[in-house]
Design an enzyme around this catalytic site. Sequence first.
Site, mmCIF file in Angstrom:
data_model
loop_
_atom_site.group_PDB
_atom_site.id
_atom_site.type_symbol
_atom_site.label_atom_id
_atom_site.label_comp_id
_atom_site.label_asym_id
_atom_site.label_seq_id
_atom_site.Cartn_x
_atom_site.Cartn_y
_atom_site.Cartn_z
ATOM 1 N NE ARG A 100 65.722 -1.138 14.402
ATOM 2 C CZ ARG A 100 64.392 -0.975 15.360
ATOM 3 N NH1 ARG A 100 63.808 -0.019 15.085
ATOM 4 N NH2 ARG A 100 64.277 -1.857 16.312
ATOM 5 C CE LYS A 115 55.651 -18.297 11.972
ATOM 6 N NZ LYS A 115 56.210 -18.087 13.545
ATOM 7 C CG ASP A 137 54.978 -23.308 8.278
ATOM 8 O OD1 ASP A 137 55.730 -24.071 9.142
ATOM 9 O OD2 ASP A 137 53.754 -23.146 8.515
ATOM 10 C CG HIS A 138 60.658 -23.512 11.282
ATOM 11 N ND1 HIS A 138 59.747 -22.575 11.786
ATOM 12 C CD2 HIS A 138 61.019 -24.430 12.276
ATOM 13 C CE1 HIS A 138 59.585 -22.929 13.055
ATOM 14 N NE2 HIS A 138 60.364 -23.991 13.496
ATOM 15 C CD GLU A 150 57.479 -22.394 21.282
ATOM 16 O OE1 GLU A 150 58.408 -22.259 20.925
ATOM 17 O OE2 GLU A 150 56.537 -21.760 20.913
ATOM 18 C CG ASP A 153 54.714 -17.233 16.836
ATOM 19 O OD1 ASP A 153 55.380 -16.729 16.147
ATOM 20 O OD2 ASP A 153 55.281 -17.708 17.886
ATOM 21 C CG HIS A 172 54.705 -23.486 12.645
ATOM 22 N ND1 HIS A 172 55.385 -23.255 11.725
ATOM 23 C CD2 HIS A 172 55.339 -22.707 13.494
ATOM 24 C CE1 HIS A 172 56.146 -22.329 11.695
ATOM 25 N NE2 HIS A 172 56.173 -22.043 12.993
HETATM 26 P P1 NDP Z 1 63.042 -10.571 17.018
HETATM 27 O O1 NDP Z 1 62.222 -9.718 17.477
HETATM 28 O O2 NDP Z 1 64.242 -11.369 17.834
HETATM 29 O O3 NDP Z 1 64.188 -9.887 15.728
HETATM 30 C C1 NDP Z 1 63.499 -9.147 14.704
HETATM 31 C C2 NDP Z 1 64.719 -8.400 14.221
HETATM 32 O O4 NDP Z 1 64.167 -7.273 13.559
HETATM 33 C C3 NDP Z 1 65.856 -7.627 14.816
HETATM 34 O O5 NDP Z 1 66.848 -7.944 14.532
HETATM 35 C C4 NDP Z 1 65.365 -6.312 15.207
HETATM 36 O O6 NDP Z 1 66.775 -5.509 14.825
HETATM 37 C C5 NDP Z 1 64.605 -6.090 13.819
HETATM 38 N N1 NDP Z 1 63.654 -5.045 14.107
HETATM 39 C C6 NDP Z 1 62.607 -5.195 15.085
HETATM 40 N N2 NDP Z 1 61.675 -4.206 15.212
HETATM 41 C C7 NDP Z 1 62.247 -3.262 14.285
HETATM 42 C C8 NDP Z 1 61.870 -1.871 13.864
HETATM 43 N N3 NDP Z 1 60.787 -1.351 14.265
HETATM 44 N N4 NDP Z 1 62.369 -1.494 12.564
HETATM 45 C C9 NDP Z 1 63.609 -2.150 12.115
HETATM 46 N N5 NDP Z 1 63.924 -3.395 12.463
HETATM 47 C C10 NDP Z 1 63.285 -3.787 13.875
HETATM 48 O O7 NDP Z 1 62.340 -11.424 16.070
HETATM 49 P P2 NDP Z 1 62.344 -13.076 15.528
HETATM 50 O O8 NDP Z 1 63.792 -13.033 15.015
HETATM 51 O O9 NDP Z 1 62.215 -13.909 16.738
HETATM 52 O O10 NDP Z 1 61.448 -13.243 14.574
HETATM 53 C C11 NDP Z 1 61.517 -12.735 13.189
HETATM 54 C C12 NDP Z 1 60.831 -13.366 12.295
HETATM 55 O O11 NDP Z 1 60.963 -14.848 11.982
HETATM 56 C C13 NDP Z 1 59.108 -13.407 12.765
HETATM 57 O O12 NDP Z 1 58.288 -12.994 11.593
HETATM 58 C C14 NDP Z 1 59.059 -14.802 13.247
HETATM 59 O O13 NDP Z 1 57.591 -15.215 13.101
HETATM 60 C C15 NDP Z 1 59.820 -15.711 12.346
HETATM 61 N N6 NDP Z 1 60.209 -16.921 13.227
HETATM 62 C C16 NDP Z 1 61.114 -16.797 14.305
HETATM 63 C C17 NDP Z 1 61.435 -17.834 14.665
HETATM 64 C C18 NDP Z 1 62.124 -18.037 16.274
HETATM 65 O O14 NDP Z 1 62.404 -18.918 16.577
HETATM 66 N N7 NDP Z 1 62.615 -16.788 16.739
HETATM 67 C C19 NDP Z 1 61.147 -19.181 14.184
HETATM 68 C C20 NDP Z 1 60.518 -19.199 12.803
HETATM 69 C C21 NDP Z 1 59.882 -17.988 12.420
HETATM 70 P P3 NDP Z 1 67.307 -4.180 15.288
HETATM 71 O O15 NDP Z 1 66.276 -3.788 16.484
HETATM 72 O O16 NDP Z 1 68.751 -4.217 15.333
HETATM 73 O O17 NDP Z 1 67.004 -3.531 13.867
HETATM 74 C C1 BG6 Z 2 58.361 -20.111 15.230
HETATM 75 C C2 BG6 Z 2 57.695 -19.092 16.392
HETATM 76 O O1 BG6 Z 2 57.687 -19.896 14.203
HETATM 77 O O2 BG6 Z 2 58.400 -21.308 15.824
HETATM 78 C C3 BG6 Z 2 58.599 -19.161 17.692
HETATM 79 O O3 BG6 Z 2 57.780 -17.744 15.976
HETATM 80 C C4 BG6 Z 2 58.426 -20.735 18.163
HETATM 81 O O4 BG6 Z 2 57.584 -18.541 18.594
HETATM 82 C C5 BG6 Z 2 59.006 -21.454 17.120
HETATM 83 O O5 BG6 Z 2 59.304 -20.823 19.283
HETATM 84 C C6 BG6 Z 2 59.144 -23.084 17.260
HETATM 85 O O6 BG6 Z 2 59.798 -23.484 16.569
HETATM 86 P P1 BG6 Z 2 60.643 -25.096 16.815
HETATM 87 O O7 BG6 Z 2 61.129 -25.590 15.708
HETATM 88 O O8 BG6 Z 2 61.523 -24.769 17.978
HETATM 89 O O9 BG6 Z 2 59.463 -25.925 17.295
#
Ligand code: NDP
Ligand code: BG6
Length: 497
Positions: free
Chosen positions: A48, A156, A185-186, A224, A243, A248
């Site tokens: 967004r 996930k 599931d990374h 972490e 989470d 994991h």
């Molecule tokens: P964030 O909260 O950082 O980002 C999520 C994105 O979704 C943002 O770009 C935001 O963009 C958009 N968003 C958030 N809320 C809304 C809403 N209500 N409506 C529309 N768009 C929305 O989350 P992460 O990137 O950390 O995580 C995303 C997914 O990835 C999760 O399922 C998480 O479990 C998974 N994940 C994350 C990891 C990590 O290290 N971060 C690792 C492994 C998995 P905008 O507001 O611009 O629309």
């Molecule tokens: C993600 C979780 O799946 O794994 C995060 O959403 C977490 O909260 C991350 O930080 C950890 O991944 P890694 O590869 O850094 O151990």
Amino acid sequence: MAGRDEPFCLVIFGASGDLTRRKLMPALWSLYAGRTLPEPFAIVSTARTGMSDDEFRRRSRAGIDEFARIKPPSEQVWDRFASALTYVAGDPADPGLYAKLDATLTRIESARPGPANRLYYCATPPSLYDDIITNLGASGLARPRDGGFTRIVVEKPFGHDYDSALALDRQLAAAFREEQVYRIDHYLGKETVQNLLVLRFANGIFEPLWNRNHVADVQITVAESIGVETRGAYYEEAGALRDMMQNHLLQLLCLIAMEPPVSFEAAPVRDEKNKVMRAIRPIEPGRVRESALRGQYGPGFAEGKPVPGYRQEKGVAPDSRTETYAALRLVVDNWRWAGVPFYLRTGKRLKKRVSEIAIRFHRTPHLIFQRDPAGVEPNTLAIRIQPDEGMALTVAAKTPGPDLKLAPVRLDFRYGEVFGAEPPEAYERLLLDAIHGDATLYARGDWVTQAWRLLAPVLEAWAKDPAVPLHTYEAGSWGPAEAEAFIATDGGAWRTP
Ligand code: NDP
Ligand code: BG6
């Protein structure tokens, strides 16, 4: 399966988020810089937040500089990569976004030869997957076209609980065929996690010991040191159990506990992991406190600097009951593991970043070295998933000198020392597998729903039973003090990895 040199477009939903910045873009860059990313390619990113292509490129570059395995070597190579990045602003809930995406994809695809291969990536908070999948289906974007492939990677946690995971499966099935769906599931893409199967099944010495006759307990730690960072909104709807634990840590447990598969192919490996999930003793709703413990970090210190508590983080409710630490005691009821406790723990803002699996073997049944029993500890095999990837087996040895003194010593193997180069990031491997159509390292739908079924009583009790305590721990500690008593009830003790 698409050929390795066919063009593709990747569409990332949630592209302004943490996952895209820290993991996806750095992984795509490293694949490109390492010349393993199929070409020509385009990365169409959407969220967004309003941004121009150039702003998105600058943002991606900053993430790559900080997190990528391969740093940008020259501006020329970077410019070529950056020219493949496009940003489309829009709300994933708005059907209008999908018309814009379609127009962008069609423009890119018609300007080059080859089939229209498309990979969609859901990197938003899970509550938005419904909208994305429904809109992809309704707009016709889910259908493969012109002899190309169309696939979807779903991050996930897959759903929020058992029922929502089934509903998500049904929703996916309405828009995609199962072979188009990649549940990521990374942890399964980490080199050290893949090595668990090699360790167990390519080395004859471990298999005879890998059972209740020799193993006293198994401890899985994914700690972490970071807090929730910018992800308060997402984390508030997830918590540590959803989470990390549901995916994991349970995947790691299955890889440690599974029987040898007949071959290293997707179906037999996934079948064996599913059998472990089915063998884990269900948690009784009335006895959740014996199997699960939760905590939330308060203010404390990280790397010597004061840091706020979870409730003071951005996007977090000041009275939040979301857990940032979870510990489980599980039992795998089968012939191999009957009676062996599996202790699992994960948390944010813990003392240090470390993921390890420790297999503790039984004590020697009879000790002939009565003069120095203190030096004899049970043998432990510690598998370090990250950082300092490797493994160490602790054995007792005689210390040099005239006296008979024993001390534990470590037989240590370090990936970095032996293989030199830094291993590829999990997301590099998994993105490439999805582009190539190989789902071996992706989670299967029935495994995911079984994992939710297992945790359902804990989720229920933690959400609804005010009598279940949420322990506080100081940021920078090893978690709530109560976790020690929790594990001690059947003789365990948390390791300090
Ligand atoms: P964030 O909260 O950082 O980002 C999520 C994105 O979704 C943002 O770009 C935001 O963009 C958009 N968003 C958030 N809320 C809304 C809403 N209500 N409506 C529309 N768009 C929305 O989350 P992460 O990137 O950390 O995580 C995303 C997914 O990835 C999760 O399922 C998480 O479990 C998974 N994940 C994350 C990891 C990590 O290290 N971060 C690792 C492994 C998995 P905008 O507001 O611009 O629309
Ligand atoms: C993600 C979780 O799946 O794994 C995060 O959403 C977490 O909260 C991350 O930080 C950890 O991944 P890694 O590869 O850094 O151990």
